[in-house]
Design an enzyme around this catalytic site. Sequence first.
Site, short mmCIF file in Angstrom:
data_model
loop_
_atom_site.label_atom_id
_atom_site.label_comp_id
_atom_site.label_asym_id
_atom_site.label_seq_id
_atom_site.Cartn_x
_atom_site.Cartn_y
_atom_site.Cartn_z
N LYS A 35 -2.34 7.12 -10.02
CA LYS A 35 -3.26 5.98 -10.10
C LYS A 35 -3.28 5.23 -8.77
O LYS A 35 -2.41 5.45 -7.92
CB LYS A 35 -2.84 5.06 -11.24
CG LYS A 35 -1.48 4.41 -11.07
CD LYS A 35 -1.04 3.71 -12.34
CE LYS A 35 0.36 3.11 -12.18
NZ LYS A 35 0.86 2.58 -13.45
N ARG A 132 1.45 -5.33 -23.68
CA ARG A 132 0.31 -5.14 -22.79
C ARG A 132 -0.68 -4.28 -23.59
O ARG A 132 -1.53 -4.82 -24.27
CB ARG A 132 0.79 -4.48 -21.49
CG ARG A 132 0.11 -5.00 -20.27
CD ARG A 132 0.76 -4.53 -18.98
NE ARG A 132 1.00 -3.10 -18.93
CZ ARG A 132 1.46 -2.44 -17.87
NH1 ARG A 132 1.73 -3.11 -16.77
NH2 ARG A 132 1.66 -1.14 -17.89
N TYR A 260 2.08 -17.65 15.67
CA TYR A 260 1.44 -18.80 15.01
C TYR A 260 2.49 -19.66 14.32
O TYR A 260 3.42 -19.16 13.70
CB TYR A 260 0.46 -18.31 13.94
CG TYR A 260 -0.82 -17.73 14.51
CD1 TYR A 260 -1.67 -18.50 15.29
CD2 TYR A 260 -1.17 -16.41 14.22
CE1 TYR A 260 -2.85 -17.96 15.79
CE2 TYR A 260 -2.34 -15.87 14.70
CZ TYR A 260 -3.19 -16.65 15.49
OH TYR A 260 -4.35 -16.12 15.97
N MET A 308 -2.86 -11.27 11.96
CA MET A 308 -3.79 -10.33 11.34
C MET A 308 -3.64 -8.91 11.90
O MET A 308 -3.63 -7.94 11.15
CB MET A 308 -5.23 -10.80 11.54
CG MET A 308 -6.25 -9.90 10.87
SD MET A 308 -7.95 -10.38 11.20
CE MET A 308 -8.15 -11.78 10.13
C1 LIG Z 1 2.07 3.31 -13.67
C2 LIG Z 1 2.53 3.87 -14.95
C3 LIG Z 1 3.57 4.81 -14.98
C4 LIG Z 1 4.36 5.19 -13.76
O1 LIG Z 1 5.30 4.19 -13.49
P1 LIG Z 1 6.35 4.32 -12.30
O2 LIG Z 1 7.22 3.13 -12.46
O3 LIG Z 1 5.57 4.28 -11.04
O4 LIG Z 1 7.04 5.62 -12.49
C5 LIG Z 1 3.90 5.36 -16.20
N1 LIG Z 1 3.25 5.01 -17.32
C6 LIG Z 1 2.25 4.11 -17.33
C7 LIG Z 1 1.57 3.76 -18.60
C8 LIG Z 1 1.87 3.50 -16.15
O5 LIG Z 1 0.88 2.60 -16.15
#
Ligand SMILES: *Cc1c(COP(=O)(O)O)cnc(C)c1O
Length: 368
Positions: A35, A132, A260, A308
């Site tokens: 993802k 969630r 800065y 930046m």
């Molecule tokens: C992102 C995610 C994972 C992976 O989690 P990591 O901590 O990066 O291994 C697994 N299951 C779900 C539902 C997630 O959203």
Amino acid sequence: MPRPIQAVVHLTALQHNLTIAKQRVPQAQVFAVVKANAYGHGIEQVYPALREAHGFALLDLAEAQRLRQLGWQGKILLLEGVFQPQDLALCAELDLSFSLHSPHQVAWLAAFAQQSAAQFDVYLKMNSGMNRLGFQAKDYRAVFEQLQGFPNVRSITHMTHFSDADGPRFSQDGIQHQYLVFQNTVQALGGLTSVSNSAAILCHSEHIQSDIVRSGIMLYGSSPNYPKQSIEDWNLKPSMSLRSEIIAIQEIEQGETVGYGSQFIAERQMRIGVVACGYADGYQRISPTGTPVLVDSQRSQILGRVSMDMLVVDLSQHPQANIGSEVVLWGQSSQGTVLSIDEVAAASGTLGYELMCGVTARVPMQVL
Ligand SMILES: *Cc1c(COP(=O)(O)O)cnc(C)c1O
């Protein structure tokens, strides 16, 4: 010459880390979580190294489409399921599996059976305590039985997600509680389970039965329970290196300031280097004086505020450093010295996850 900053993606590190995940849970199918554009690495970049995974998990349909375009014919799981009814047509076309976490998604799936003969492998998600996504344990069995009657459901995998798998212990830290809530309901129903993320794979694999694991951050060479354990402890390798160079050098006197807000004041005469990397590249502005870097593979630290496009490093202990010297913000130097992203993240009050996802589009990616 382009500006001398790049994010290097290390294919051998990704391959190595995937092997470690498989070794931790030899009975399980290991899904690579890609993802957020493979945690900022780029799906196209990581794909060649992760095709030995048993499947991929992500949440954006466009990213799933990109994986199919790369030639992946195996399993793809949409972690958040579909966002609108029309998504189911694309799931059918691309043969995607998806989680079902809420009643509206179940209703869309029921309706879709009226218009399409496509069948799906679904992941029924339980909210075992993270609050969630997912169905409450008390409602879970009824939804499961309802889905068993759907003509377009080919298989149902039981899924849940832990809030505290990076916590110190199996008991007392919440993971055992969530796991019991989950097991108490699904054990009687039979079928495959998908429970573990990276932290559960690394820290709790002896306590947890998960037929399909969802391994994310560990593949990218960040330790989910840093600082308790580091990537060296887990034998993981950094898969991303943010590298730049020194583009200017200043000699400053005692009492002079840097950057800065004049946040850093020199206590003595010192030599400092200006690096082509700033918050517009994804280096956190909040990273304070003292955040570690590697200059020519040797440790140093940043001084003053990150701006930046530039930041400043201490060259007091690096007399050999000069214009063009390599500066590693995190990852591996070209000599192979490691500065773990977890250490940089900890100094900046965040996690490796956020740093790797935050590298911006103007930073060229190089695959090694
Ligand atoms: C992102 C995610 C994972 C992976 O989690 P990591 O901590 O990066 O291994 C697994 N299951 C779900 C539902 C997630 O959203």
